[in-house]
Design an enzyme around this catalytic site. Sequence first.
Site, PDB file in Angstrom:
ATOM      1  N   PHE A 122       0.867  -1.179   0.000  1.00  0.00           N
ATOM      2  CA  PHE A 122       0.000   0.000   0.000  1.00  0.00           C
ATOM      3  C   PHE A 122       0.897   1.219   0.000  1.00  0.00           C
ATOM      4  O   PHE A 122       1.639   1.450   0.961  1.00  0.00           O
ATOM      5  CB  PHE A 122      -0.874  -0.049   1.261  1.00  0.00           C
ATOM      6  CG  PHE A 122      -1.920   1.019   1.381  1.00  0.00           C
ATOM      7  CD1 PHE A 122      -3.108   0.932   0.676  1.00  0.00           C
ATOM      8  CD2 PHE A 122      -1.746   2.095   2.247  1.00  0.00           C
ATOM      9  CE1 PHE A 122      -4.112   1.889   0.831  1.00  0.00           C
ATOM     10  CE2 PHE A 122      -2.719   3.056   2.411  1.00  0.00           C
ATOM     11  CZ  PHE A 122      -3.913   2.958   1.686  1.00  0.00           C
ATOM     12  N   GLU A 126       4.180   9.775   2.041  1.00  0.00           N
ATOM     13  CA  GLU A 126       5.332  10.451   1.442  1.00  0.00           C
ATOM     14  C   GLU A 126       6.032  11.264   2.529  1.00  0.00           C
ATOM     15  O   GLU A 126       5.539  11.372   3.649  1.00  0.00           O
ATOM     16  CB  GLU A 126       4.884  11.340   0.278  1.00  0.00           C
ATOM     17  CG  GLU A 126       4.194  10.566  -0.834  1.00  0.00           C
ATOM     18  CD  GLU A 126       3.734  11.460  -1.989  1.00  0.00           C
ATOM     19  OE1 GLU A 126       4.041  12.676  -1.975  1.00  0.00           O
ATOM     20  OE2 GLU A 126       3.068  10.934  -2.904  1.00  0.00           O
ATOM     21  N   SER A 131       0.391  11.809   8.218  1.00  0.00           N
ATOM     22  CA  SER A 131      -0.951  11.973   8.758  1.00  0.00           C
ATOM     23  C   SER A 131      -1.816  12.833   7.833  1.00  0.00           C
ATOM     24  O   SER A 131      -3.029  12.648   7.753  1.00  0.00           O
ATOM     25  CB  SER A 131      -0.883  12.609  10.151  1.00  0.00           C
ATOM     26  OG  SER A 131      -0.196  11.758  11.049  1.00  0.00           O
ATOM     27  N   GLN A 278       2.575  -9.519  46.678  1.00  0.00           N
ATOM     28  CA  GLN A 278       1.382  -8.770  46.318  1.00  0.00           C
ATOM     29  C   GLN A 278       1.644  -7.724  45.237  1.00  0.00           C
ATOM     30  O   GLN A 278       0.815  -7.518  44.337  1.00  0.00           O
ATOM     31  CB  GLN A 278       0.783  -8.089  47.555  1.00  0.00           C
ATOM     32  CG  GLN A 278      -0.656  -7.625  47.344  1.00  0.00           C
ATOM     33  CD  GLN A 278      -1.613  -8.789  47.127  1.00  0.00           C
ATOM     34  OE1 GLN A 278      -1.665  -9.704  47.930  1.00  0.00           O
ATOM     35  NE2 GLN A 278      -2.354  -8.765  46.029  1.00  0.00           N
ATOM     36  N   GLN A 335       9.452  -5.377  33.436  1.00  0.00           N
ATOM     37  CA  GLN A 335       9.652  -5.090  34.853  1.00  0.00           C
ATOM     38  C   GLN A 335       9.545  -6.351  35.703  1.00  0.00           C
ATOM     39  O   GLN A 335      10.339  -6.561  36.636  1.00  0.00           O
ATOM     40  CB  GLN A 335       8.630  -4.049  35.324  1.00  0.00           C
ATOM     41  CG  GLN A 335       8.994  -3.368  36.634  1.00  0.00           C
ATOM     42  CD  GLN A 335      10.176  -2.430  36.493  1.00  0.00           C
ATOM     43  OE1 GLN A 335      10.527  -2.018  35.380  1.00  0.00           O
ATOM     44  NE2 GLN A 335      10.812  -2.085  37.610  1.00  0.00           N
ATOM     45  N   GLY A 339      16.141  -7.593  35.424  1.00  0.00           N
ATOM     46  CA  GLY A 339      17.251  -7.429  34.486  1.00  0.00           C
ATOM     47  C   GLY A 339      17.173  -8.356  33.299  1.00  0.00           C
ATOM     48  O   GLY A 339      17.588  -8.004  32.183  1.00  0.00           O
ATOM     49  N   GLU A 362      -0.721   3.300  10.120  1.00  0.00           N
ATOM     50  CA  GLU A 362      -2.133   3.449   9.768  1.00  0.00           C
ATOM     51  C   GLU A 362      -2.868   4.398  10.714  1.00  0.00           C
ATOM     52  O   GLU A 362      -4.004   4.150  11.116  1.00  0.00           O
ATOM     53  CB  GLU A 362      -2.809   2.080   9.681  1.00  0.00           C
ATOM     54  CG  GLU A 362      -2.267   1.265   8.506  1.00  0.00           C
ATOM     55  CD  GLU A 362      -3.133   0.096   8.127  1.00  0.00           C
ATOM     56  OE1 GLU A 362      -4.368   0.211   8.212  1.00  0.00           O
ATOM     57  OE2 GLU A 362      -2.562  -0.936   7.736  1.00  0.00           O
ATOM     58  N   GLY A 363      -2.186   5.473  11.062  1.00  0.00           N
ATOM     59  CA  GLY A 363      -2.783   6.498  11.899  1.00  0.00           C
ATOM     60  C   GLY A 363      -2.227   6.491  13.302  1.00  0.00           C
ATOM     61  O   GLY A 363      -2.449   5.545  14.065  1.00  0.00           O
ATOM     62  N   GLU A 366      -2.316  10.153  17.978  1.00  0.00           N
ATOM     63  CA  GLU A 366      -2.824  11.522  17.912  1.00  0.00           C
ATOM     64  C   GLU A 366      -3.932  11.647  16.865  1.00  0.00           C
ATOM     65  O   GLU A 366      -4.955  12.325  17.079  1.00  0.00           O
ATOM     66  CB  GLU A 366      -1.676  12.486  17.597  1.00  0.00           C
ATOM     67  CG  GLU A 366      -0.669  12.666  18.729  1.00  0.00           C
ATOM     68  CD  GLU A 366       0.199  11.440  18.973  1.00  0.00           C
ATOM     69  OE1 GLU A 366       0.627  11.229  20.118  1.00  0.00           O
ATOM     70  OE2 GLU A 366       0.444  10.672  18.004  1.00  0.00           O
TER      71      GLU A 366
END
Length: 376
Positions: A122, A126, A131, A278, A335, A339, A362-363, A366
């Site tokens: 597709f 450019e 956007s 916990q 997390q 490590g 694809e968007g 924002e």
Amino acid sequence: MEFLTEPQRLLRDAVREFALRELAPGAAQRDRESNLPDEVVNKLGAMGLLGMMVAPEYGGTFSDYVSFSLAVEEIAACCGATSVLVQVHNAVGCWPIAAFGSEAQKRAFLPDLASGRKIGAFCLTESQAGSEAHNLRTRAELKDGNWLLNGEKLFVCNGRRAGVAVVFAVTDPDRGKKGISAFIVPAEAPGFVKQPAERKLGMRASDTCAIHFDRCAIPAENLLGERGQGLAIALGNLGSSRTAIAAQATGIARAALEAAVKYAKERVQFGKPIIEHQSVANLLADMQVKVNAARLMWLHAARCRDSGDSAVAEASQAKLYASEAAEWVCSKAIQVHGGYGYMADYPVERMYRDARLTQIYEGTSEIQRMVIARHL
């Protein structure tokens, strides 16, 4: 997911089994080598996963948008990069031709695309038109029975592998947004020049490149849809395409959660598995909630699309939530691993990198917020 139909459950389970067997074992190696072998693509085609937007009369396996998104989630849970190829090929490579192509165009191009003999791409973005999709500089001029395309497209997923591309170019500069047209361009067309593959943060086995059009000549009958209909074609499948990206993000997040739970059961600190602490248990619970919420959102958007609604706002909400949730879940999975999670030896490092793309292509997030606000 008891509310899935029996065919949808069967498809989901079949794709899950295939992805666990054929995609998961080599995902890390494909990421390291930035390569998706032809063998994998051929297997995707044999499974019918490359014709999910193509009707059976043209060799495809289309049934509904929920099924397509279910398949994308299962593939993404095992290999994010492979899910990019599947999502892009189907949603924006095959669908424009299936939806807007003439009967002759469908018969000429869709069987090869649906089988995977050719992969679709597709070409819209450019350097100055990301956007702002209508701000194109690529031009197409009709001359002596051929369209001549000149310009360059960036960030083309499947670009190096593409056998057929849907390309957008300005045909009538004085008509603004109504002066953009769409074209079906075979990769072997003269002047269709694939640039070297881009080096990326994640989704590395999915090839991305620029494509240069240097007086690229195609027959006049390769105009897709009507002259000036290009922008409508480019934006016409956002409901299902963005929904599938939400499913992709959900799959990646689900895999990261599963890896985190497995590690938390095995890792012992202060005399017991860390899942029994916990703070870790609460974190895993929040991760589970986000994964399930993301899935419910894309399922709702896909069902809206299947009912005949364009589902643009619903798809934007699903993509926005799922993509941002995926980055958060993958970050927390790292997390939990401590490590080790930062090391390439563990899959959550790759999943974190892969998830990041879902907020961009694809968007961007924002743009999704802009779309959602406009529908309020």
